[in-house]
Design an enzyme around this catalytic site. Structure first.
Site, PDB file in Angstrom:
ATOM      1  N   ARG A   2      11.907  -6.436   4.671  1.00  0.00           N
ATOM      2  CA  ARG A   2      11.606  -5.000   4.639  1.00  0.00           C
ATOM      3  C   ARG A   2      12.591  -4.204   5.494  1.00  0.00           C
ATOM      4  O   ARG A   2      12.898  -4.578   6.629  1.00  0.00           O
ATOM      5  CB  ARG A   2      10.184  -4.822   5.160  1.00  0.00           C
ATOM      6  CG  ARG A   2       9.709  -3.418   5.218  1.00  0.00           C
ATOM      7  CD  ARG A   2       8.235  -3.349   4.998  1.00  0.00           C
ATOM      8  NE  ARG A   2       7.451  -3.662   6.193  1.00  0.00           N
ATOM      9  CZ  ARG A   2       6.133  -3.521   6.235  1.00  0.00           C
ATOM     10  NH1 ARG A   2       5.466  -3.114   5.183  1.00  0.00           N
ATOM     11  NH2 ARG A   2       5.479  -3.808   7.338  1.00  0.00           N
ATOM     12  N   LYS A  44       0.820  -1.212   0.000  1.00  0.00           N
ATOM     13  CA  LYS A  44       0.000   0.000   0.000  1.00  0.00           C
ATOM     14  C   LYS A  44       0.856   1.264   0.000  1.00  0.00           C
ATOM     15  O   LYS A  44       0.663   2.168  -0.799  1.00  0.00           O
ATOM     16  CB  LYS A  44      -0.923   0.026   1.239  1.00  0.00           C
ATOM     17  CG  LYS A  44      -1.836  -1.186   1.353  1.00  0.00           C
ATOM     18  CD  LYS A  44      -2.748  -1.086   2.574  1.00  0.00           C
ATOM     19  CE  LYS A  44      -2.054  -1.125   3.921  1.00  0.00           C
ATOM     20  NZ  LYS A  44      -1.667  -2.451   4.403  1.00  0.00           N
ATOM     21  N   ARG A  83      -0.573  -9.783  13.147  1.00  0.00           N
ATOM     22  CA  ARG A  83      -1.147  -8.730  12.302  1.00  0.00           C
ATOM     23  C   ARG A  83      -1.991  -9.325  11.175  1.00  0.00           C
ATOM     24  O   ARG A  83      -3.025  -8.773  10.805  1.00  0.00           O
ATOM     25  CB  ARG A  83      -0.038  -7.838  11.740  1.00  0.00           C
ATOM     26  CG  ARG A  83       0.389  -6.752  12.746  1.00  0.00           C
ATOM     27  CD  ARG A  83       1.794  -6.267  12.537  1.00  0.00           C
ATOM     28  NE  ARG A  83       2.037  -5.685  11.250  1.00  0.00           N
ATOM     29  CZ  ARG A  83       3.260  -5.592  10.692  1.00  0.00           C
ATOM     30  NH1 ARG A  83       4.316  -6.056  11.331  1.00  0.00           N
ATOM     31  NH2 ARG A  83       3.401  -5.035   9.524  1.00  0.00           N
TER      32      ARG A  83
END
Ligand code: ADP
Ligand code: ZN
Length: 264
Positions: free
Chosen positions: A179, A63, A223
């Protein structure tokens, strides 16, 4: 978390066979029609019409990266990441930040009203010269979506699309594991998919790259679970409104960016 990778801007493939997102469009109004329309807010001040685009997708679905690229290509777009707003509040140790910290460390959602207040404040100061507000990470619950409707009405904006980035769990885990982010300027990287020029160093500002505290395996699993339980109901909510667009979020990032651009 964003990439500053320099890639040539390709033409959107919306018109090409197979290049389009599976959309559920309501009208064929063009971007120009939107820009020319003006609306009157509750304070009786007229402002240009603004579109709100909600980006939906699990942690690591892309996103933020996609939103950053859309903003780089069109300066009338504005992007906010609720996660970034919250991390900044935690860093500054504001009241909201202190309250949010524990939830975030556990990979749980922070209370709706807390995050909604931050987004409301952001929307209030980000409309100037904007055609499109890209919301990344908000709303994440049906209650937040209802609050967004109220806020939008108050500032002369209208939700035009909710884009769902579809990415399988294995890919999400792989992306999150690799990441890295820049604490200096917010640029985002991935050790193999979007590597910086010098390992561990930000291309943009030279700061040492870091791993987010909540990117540990356990927290990511939590999550994803939270996403399934609390955020997936939003898909039905937006489908019923006729604004849901499903977009494949895998493959080269440029392809995902094009698909989102075509869908909004
Ligand atoms: P990701 O999409 O990778 O999970 P984010 O940066 O969007 O990461 O969010 C990080 C954390 O911030 C979430 O796990 C949650 O604790 C909190 N958060 C972000 N956005 C919201 C929201 N809209 N509602 C509640 N909590 C949120
Ligand atoms: Zn940097």
């Amino acid at each position: 978390m964003y990439s500053q990778e320099k890639t040539p801007m390709k033409k959107p493939v919306c018109q090409e066979r197979g290049g389009n997102a599976r959309t559920e469009r309501k009208s064929a109004a063009t971007a120009k029609d939107f820009a020319l329309r003006r609306v009157r807010g509750p304070d009786k001040v007229t402002r240009p019409y603004m579109k709100i685009v909600v980006l939906l997708g699990g942690p690591g679905s892309g996103k933020g990266t996609i939103a950053t690229r859309l903003v780089a290509a069109d300066r009338t777009f504005r992007h906010v990441s609720s996660g970034d707003l919250l991390r900044e509040a935690v860093r500054l140790q504001t009241d909201a930040g202190r309250e949010a910290d524990g939830y975030m460390k556990r990979g749980e959602l922070v209370p709706d009203e807390l995050v909604a207040a931050m987004i409301r404040e952001w929307m209030g100061r980000s409309g100037e010269g904007a055609s499109t507000l890209l919301l990344d990470g908000f709303p994440r619950t049906v209650r937040q979506a209802e609050i967004l409707d109220e806020t939008a009405a108050g500032c002369g904006a209208e939700l035009s699309a909710a884009v769902l980035l579809e990415v399988d769990d294995a890919t999400l885990f792989d992306r999150i594991a690799g990441r890295r982010g820049c604490p200096g300027c917010g640029a985002g990287y991935h050790v193999t998919n979007i590597p910086p020029k010098r390992e561990g160093v930000c291309d943009v500002c030279g700061s040492a790259l870091v791993t987010r505290k909540d990117d540990s395996f356990e927290t990511v699993r939590n999550r994803l679970e939270v996403y399934r339980n609390q955020t997936l109901p939003l898909i039905d909510f937006y489908r019923a409104r006729g604004v849901l667009r499903r977009v494949a979020g895998t493959g080269p990032i440029e392809g995902s960016v094009d698909r989102v651009r075509c869908a909004i």
